[in-house]
Design an enzyme around this catalytic site. Structure first.
Site, PDB file in Angstrom:
ATOM      1  N   ALA A  56       0.933  -1.392   0.090  1.00  0.00           N
ATOM      2  CA  ALA A  56       0.238  -0.025  -0.062  1.00  0.00           C
ATOM      3  C   ALA A  56       0.928   1.084  -0.052  1.00  0.00           C
ATOM      4  O   ALA A  56       1.869   1.288   0.845  1.00  0.00           O
ATOM      5  CB  ALA A  56      -0.866  -0.073   1.265  1.00  0.00           C
ATOM      6  N   VAL A  82       4.708  -1.155   3.089  1.00  0.00           N
ATOM      7  CA  VAL A  82       4.554   0.162   2.813  1.00  0.00           C
ATOM      8  C   VAL A  82       5.506   0.638   1.677  1.00  0.00           C
ATOM      9  O   VAL A  82       6.590   0.407   1.505  1.00  0.00           O
ATOM     10  CB  VAL A  82       4.804   1.216   3.940  1.00  0.00           C
ATOM     11  CG1 VAL A  82       4.477   2.558   3.633  1.00  0.00           C
ATOM     12  CG2 VAL A  82       4.013   0.591   5.235  1.00  0.00           C
ATOM     13  N   LYS A  83       4.642   1.003   0.621  1.00  0.00           N
ATOM     14  CA  LYS A  83       5.538   1.677  -0.689  1.00  0.00           C
ATOM     15  C   LYS A  83       5.627   2.949  -0.483  1.00  0.00           C
ATOM     16  O   LYS A  83       5.030   3.665  -0.342  1.00  0.00           O
ATOM     17  CB  LYS A  83       4.389   1.302  -1.774  1.00  0.00           C
ATOM     18  CG  LYS A  83       4.959   0.735  -3.213  1.00  0.00           C
ATOM     19  CD  LYS A  83       3.891   0.301  -4.116  1.00  0.00           C
ATOM     20  CE  LYS A  83       4.378   0.063  -5.450  1.00  0.00           C
ATOM     21  NZ  LYS A  83       3.408  -0.333  -6.357  1.00  0.00           N
ATOM     22  N   ILE A  84       7.029   3.130  -0.851  1.00  0.00           N
ATOM     23  CA  ILE A  84       7.694   4.385  -0.609  1.00  0.00           C
ATOM     24  C   ILE A  84       8.470   4.900  -1.718  1.00  0.00           C
ATOM     25  O   ILE A  84       9.068   4.371  -2.307  1.00  0.00           O
ATOM     26  CB  ILE A  84       8.648   4.469   0.681  1.00  0.00           C
ATOM     27  CG1 ILE A  84       8.174   3.893   1.707  1.00  0.00           C
ATOM     28  CG2 ILE A  84       9.229   5.861   0.793  1.00  0.00           C
ATOM     29  CD1 ILE A  84       7.658   4.722   2.744  1.00  0.00           C
TER      30      ILE A  84
END
Ligand code: G3P
Length: 217
Positions: A56, A82-84
């Site tokens: 996400a 977590v997509k950064i």
């Protein structure tokens, strides 16, 4: 090789998950927007369907805000990654989150240097965008094989997710180049099963079997 689905569409996720071929899911703000559903609701539903990692993506781009959002996203389910985005603030956020054992996927990787930095910052996954690199007249698969070599040379644990996959050949070549994972849109996933010679073969087998049965009577 692990297969992730690159979509936020729950029907498509269920369809391919039922085949036992889905190891995870990646989403991004564009894919979430397509579904016209609440972000949290859709991500939680996906995380309840697929056992593997569900990416996400943060929607803020400044360090403090990104870390705050990442902490919140990571609480939505046990399997959230977590997509950064690959920026200076993003790298700083990845470094902070890795110390908190929050899993990260560094996205929008277009060069070996970017991938190396993300791995060094502590990203669990790094996502080179093959199709978008090819769109620029460069070689997306080459980036995957270079990243594979570099991560191997320095013994980094980050896994390479070949992203922005647009064709069957992209998937095949990403596998040959050593990508740990391919994240595949449902439209491409559906094409992976078929080959014109498979269809022709089935047609001929059916025809011959009908002839055999008629003769047998
Ligand atoms: O996983 C990244 C992917 O969603 C981007 O694909 O086709 O928009 O370049 P594309």
């Amino acid at each position: 090789m692990k297969f992730f689905l690159d979509t936020a569409n729950v029907e498509q996720i269920k369809r391919f998950n039922d085949l036992g071929l889905v190891d995870g899911v990646t989403t991004n703000p564009s894919l979430i927007n397509k579904e016209k559903r609440d972000f949290k609701e859709v991500v939680k539903e996906i995380a309840s369907i697929v056992d593997g990692p569900i990416s996400a993506e943060v929607t803020h781009y400044e360090y403090e805000e990104m870390v705050k959002e990442a902490r919140e996203l990571s609480k939505w389910a046990d399997n959230i990654v977590v997509k950064i985005p690959m920026t200076e603030d993003g790298l700083r956020a990845i470094n902070t989150l890795s110390k908190e054992r929050i899993k990260t996927n560094c996205t929008l990787i277009f060069s070996v240097a970017q991938g190396l930095l993300a791995a060094k910052a502590g990203a669990n996954y790094i996502s080179p965008f093959i199709g978008r690199i090819d769109d620029m007249g460069e070689d997306g698969i080459r980036l995957v094989s270079d990243l594979h070599e570099v991560l191997f040379n320095y013994d980094y644990d980050s896994e390479i997710i070949a992203a922005s996959i647009r064709t069957n050949k992209h998937l095949e070549n990403a596998a040959l180049a050593g990508a740990d994972i391919a994240t595949i849109p449902p439209s491409i996933f559906a094409k992976l099963f078929s080959h014109p010679l498979t269809d022709k073969g089935i047609y001929l087998f059916q025809k011959d079997w009908e002839e055999f049965e008629k003769r047998d009577k």
